[in-house]
Write a protein that holds these residues in place. Structure first.
Motif, mmCIF file in Angstrom:
data_model
loop_
_atom_site.group_PDB
_atom_site.id
_atom_site.type_symbol
_atom_site.label_atom_id
_atom_site.label_comp_id
_atom_site.label_asym_id
_atom_site.label_seq_id
_atom_site.Cartn_x
_atom_site.Cartn_y
_atom_site.Cartn_z
ATOM 1 N N THR A 128 0.813 -1.213 0.000
ATOM 2 C CA THR A 128 0.000 0.000 0.000
ATOM 3 C C THR A 128 0.847 1.264 0.000
ATOM 4 O OG1 THR A 128 -1.679 -1.237 1.261
ATOM 5 C CG2 THR A 128 -1.914 1.162 1.190
ATOM 6 N N PHE A 129 1.990 1.201 0.680
ATOM 7 C CA PHE A 129 2.920 2.335 0.757
ATOM 8 C C PHE A 129 4.296 1.871 0.278
ATOM 9 C CE2 PHE A 129 -0.285 2.853 4.065
ATOM 10 C CZ PHE A 129 -0.709 4.160 3.886
ATOM 11 N N PRO A 130 4.494 1.741 -1.039
ATOM 12 C CA PRO A 130 5.732 1.157 -1.565
ATOM 13 C C PRO A 130 7.006 1.856 -1.117
ATOM 14 C CG PRO A 130 4.079 1.380 -3.289
ATOM 15 C CD PRO A 130 3.550 2.113 -2.108
ATOM 16 N N ALA A 131 6.913 3.161 -0.873
ATOM 17 C CA ALA A 131 8.118 3.906 -0.497
ATOM 18 C C ALA A 131 8.424 3.829 0.998
ATOM 19 C CB ALA A 131 7.977 5.376 -0.914
ATOM 20 N N MET A 132 7.512 3.286 1.777
ATOM 21 C CA MET A 132 7.699 3.251 3.222
ATOM 22 C C MET A 132 8.716 2.183 3.612
ATOM 23 S SD MET A 132 4.983 2.574 6.353
ATOM 24 C CE MET A 132 3.916 3.945 5.891
ATOM 25 N N GLN A 133 9.655 2.556 4.438
ATOM 26 C CA GLN A 133 10.623 1.592 4.957
ATOM 27 C C GLN A 133 9.926 0.636 5.912
ATOM 28 O OE1 GLN A 133 13.696 3.349 7.368
ATOM 29 N NE2 GLN A 133 14.961 1.530 7.355
ATOM 30 N N ILE A 134 10.255 -0.629 5.841
ATOM 31 C CA ILE A 134 9.727 -1.617 6.773
ATOM 32 C C ILE A 134 10.749 -1.802 7.890
ATOM 33 C CG2 ILE A 134 8.936 -3.983 7.069
ATOM 34 C CD1 ILE A 134 7.114 -2.177 5.358
ATOM 35 N N PRO A 135 10.332 -1.654 9.142
ATOM 36 C CA PRO A 135 11.303 -1.633 10.245
ATOM 37 C C PRO A 135 11.762 -3.018 10.678
ATOM 38 C CG PRO A 135 9.094 -1.472 11.119
ATOM 39 C CD PRO A 135 8.945 -1.472 9.617
ATOM 40 N N ALA A 136 12.865 -3.046 11.393
ATOM 41 C CA ALA A 136 13.255 -4.229 12.146
ATOM 42 C C ALA A 136 12.449 -4.223 13.444
ATOM 43 C CB ALA A 136 14.748 -4.203 12.445
ATOM 44 N N LEU A 137 12.052 -5.395 13.910
ATOM 45 C CA LEU A 137 11.195 -5.505 15.083
ATOM 46 C C LEU A 137 11.962 -6.103 16.262
ATOM 47 C CD1 LEU A 137 7.987 -6.921 13.336
ATOM 48 C CD2 LEU A 137 8.591 -4.527 13.770
ATOM 49 N N TYR A 138 11.688 -5.552 17.447
ATOM 50 C CA TYR A 138 12.358 -5.994 18.663
ATOM 51 C C TYR A 138 11.341 -6.128 19.790
ATOM 52 C CZ TYR A 138 16.807 -4.690 16.439
ATOM 53 O OH TYR A 138 17.878 -4.601 15.589
ATOM 54 N N MET A 139 11.767 -6.771 20.851
ATOM 55 C CA MET A 139 10.999 -6.807 22.098
ATOM 56 C C MET A 139 11.904 -6.367 23.236
ATOM 57 S SD MET A 139 8.639 -10.268 21.944
ATOM 58 C CE MET A 139 7.033 -10.209 21.133
ATOM 59 N N HIS A 140 11.308 -5.654 24.206
ATOM 60 C CA HIS A 140 12.038 -5.259 25.402
ATOM 61 C C HIS A 140 11.099 -5.314 26.595
ATOM 62 C CE1 HIS A 140 10.089 -1.407 24.314
ATOM 63 N NE2 HIS A 140 10.208 -1.079 25.585
ATOM 64 N N VAL A 141 11.618 -5.083 27.774
ATOM 65 C CA VAL A 141 10.827 -4.969 28.999
ATOM 66 C C VAL A 141 11.182 -3.638 29.626
ATOM 67 C CG1 VAL A 141 10.543 -5.849 31.360
ATOM 68 C CG2 VAL A 141 10.537 -7.443 29.420
ATOM 69 N N LEU A 154 13.625 0.926 13.390
ATOM 70 C CA LEU A 154 13.162 -0.182 14.221
ATOM 71 C C LEU A 154 12.011 0.252 15.117
ATOM 72 C CD1 LEU A 154 14.051 0.018 17.499
ATOM 73 C CD2 LEU A 154 16.313 -0.346 16.529
ATOM 74 N N VAL A 155 11.268 -0.735 15.553
ATOM 75 C CA VAL A 155 10.221 -0.512 16.553
ATOM 76 C C VAL A 155 10.268 -1.675 17.533
ATOM 77 C CG1 VAL A 155 8.479 -1.594 15.071
ATOM 78 C CG2 VAL A 155 7.749 -0.133 16.950
ATOM 79 N N SER A 156 10.188 -1.339 18.819
ATOM 80 C CA SER A 156 10.275 -2.351 19.865
ATOM 81 C C SER A 156 9.093 -2.217 20.814
ATOM 82 C CB SER A 156 11.587 -2.208 20.646
ATOM 83 O OG SER A 156 11.697 -3.211 21.642
ATOM 84 N N LEU A 157 8.554 -3.344 21.236
ATOM 85 C CA LEU A 157 7.409 -3.362 22.136
ATOM 86 C C LEU A 157 7.824 -3.902 23.502
ATOM 87 C CD1 LEU A 157 4.820 -2.406 20.778
ATOM 88 C CD2 LEU A 157 3.904 -4.711 21.041
ATOM 89 N N SER A 158 7.288 -3.307 24.553
ATOM 90 C CA SER A 158 7.580 -3.733 25.916
ATOM 91 C C SER A 158 6.598 -4.827 26.315
ATOM 92 C CB SER A 158 7.482 -2.538 26.877
ATOM 93 O OG SER A 158 7.886 -2.905 28.174
ATOM 94 N N ILE A 159 7.031 -6.065 26.287
ATOM 95 C CA ILE A 159 6.107 -7.185 26.430
ATOM 96 C C ILE A 159 5.512 -7.317 27.826
ATOM 97 C CG2 ILE A 159 6.992 -8.549 24.513
ATOM 98 C CD1 ILE A 159 8.712 -10.109 26.500
#
Length: 331
Positions: A128-141, A154-159
């Motif tokens: 849908t957004f061809p020019a948009m960068q796709i991030p690396a994904l992480y998890m943190h606390v 990157l994008v990281s979620l606090s589990i």
């Protein structure tokens, strides 16, 4: 490095149109899974070991994530600062947090299903957004600190914020309406919303209700499009009764906003009330929280129906009044 911290209350909400379908909805179901880098596990190993060589290993394996965590959670600008790892270990060695960390690692030991769902969703985003960068994904606390950390790529979620509403420790810190969003089912939409908010940051007037409504409506519309199988009420953190109340009182909600002249008045305190998770009793005794996002999503959905705009066109349009006018929204 730019660090952006995305707060939970502006994300992870979706919406279902009257017929339950959406023109731009994702139909991809077998995309390549999106791998999640387990920074959380590496850091947990470090804080449970006396081996100081793990400090260097963590920094070498996760340089950007270590720096982002330091800024977002420890308020330390660089891992090169004196005492960085001492502060890091002291923070996570607090007994309650350490137990929470262990529980989170156990609950999210395997994330295969999450990775597949993310793969499907980000495949749609890339299409849908061809020019948009796709991030690396992480998890943190983070110990209930920064829920979503977003860096340049990157994008990281606090589990620890997704342990399930019945998790015992939550009872001491969060209200019922907050715990309803602290579910595993919110992990994938929060990843997506966090990245979309980073790629399309809010450029309106923070204190103006209409600007905030439309922005939130856009993000939620895209989250729904990427995840069409997500239950709207659950994503809002609403009970089924609260969801039905919004549907049945939509005209009254809009009437109250207009008659009180809240739509354009740049009153920060008033505007914030529309986006809090706590019940919106200033509107009606039975009103659930986050009414501003709910109405914003209704307007955006109607705009997309009336104009046949593409999601990319929607996100490039930063004129909230134009979107409202073209939506012909009159509940």
């Amino acid at each position: 490095m730019n660090l952006k911290i995305v707060l939970t209350f502006l994300m992870a909400i979706s919406f279902c149109s009257c017929n339950g379908q959406q023109t731009n909805a994702n139909t991809i179901t077998t995309a390549t899974p999106m791998p999640i880098n387990r920074f959380d596990k590496a850091l947990f190993q470090l804080i449970n070991s006396d081996d100081t060589t793990l400090n260097r290993q963590l920094l070498e394996q996760y340089p950007q994530m270590t720096e982002i965590l330091g800024k977002g959670v420890l308020n330390m600008q660089s891992p090169d600062m004196p005492g960085f790892f001492i502060k890091l270990e002291n923070f996570y060695s607090e007994p309650t947090l350490k137990n929470l960390y262990a529980d989170a690692i156990k609950k999210y030991d395997s994330v295969t299903e999450i990775e597949q769902s993310l793969g499907n969703a980000f495949a749609w985003i890339h299409e849908t957004f061809p020019a948009m960068q796709i991030p690396a994904l992480y998890m943190h606390v983070s110990g209930f600190n920064q829920n979503v950390l977003v860096g340049d790529s990157l994008v990281s979620l606090s589990i620890d914020k997704y342990m399930g509403e019945d998790y015992p420790l939550y009872q001491d810190f969060f209200y019922d309406y907050q715990r309803r969003k602290m579910q595993p089912s919110h992990v994938v939409p929060d990843y997506i919303a966090g990245w979309l908010m980073s790629e399309y940051p809010f450029n309106g007037k923070e204190n103006v209700l209409l600007d905030r409504m439309i922005y939130d409506g856009k993000i939620k519309y895209l989250v729904l499009s990427a995840l069409p199988d997500m239950a709207p009420a659950e994503l809002f953190g609403y009970t089924n009764e609260a969801w039905e109340w919004c549907k049945n009182n939509e005209a009254n909600i809009w009437k109250a906003i207009v008659e009180r002249k809240h739509l354009y008045t740049p009153d920060q305190m008033t505007t914030l009330k529309y986006f809090e998770d706590m019940p919106a009793q200033f509107l009606a005794s039975d009103a659930p929280g986050n009414i501003g996002s709910w109405v914003g999503l209704k307007i955006v959905s109607q705009f997309m129906k009336e104009t046949n705009a593409t999601p990319e066109t929607l996100m490039k349009n930063e004129n909230s009044q134009e979107i409202l006018t073209l939506s012909k929204y009159k509940p």
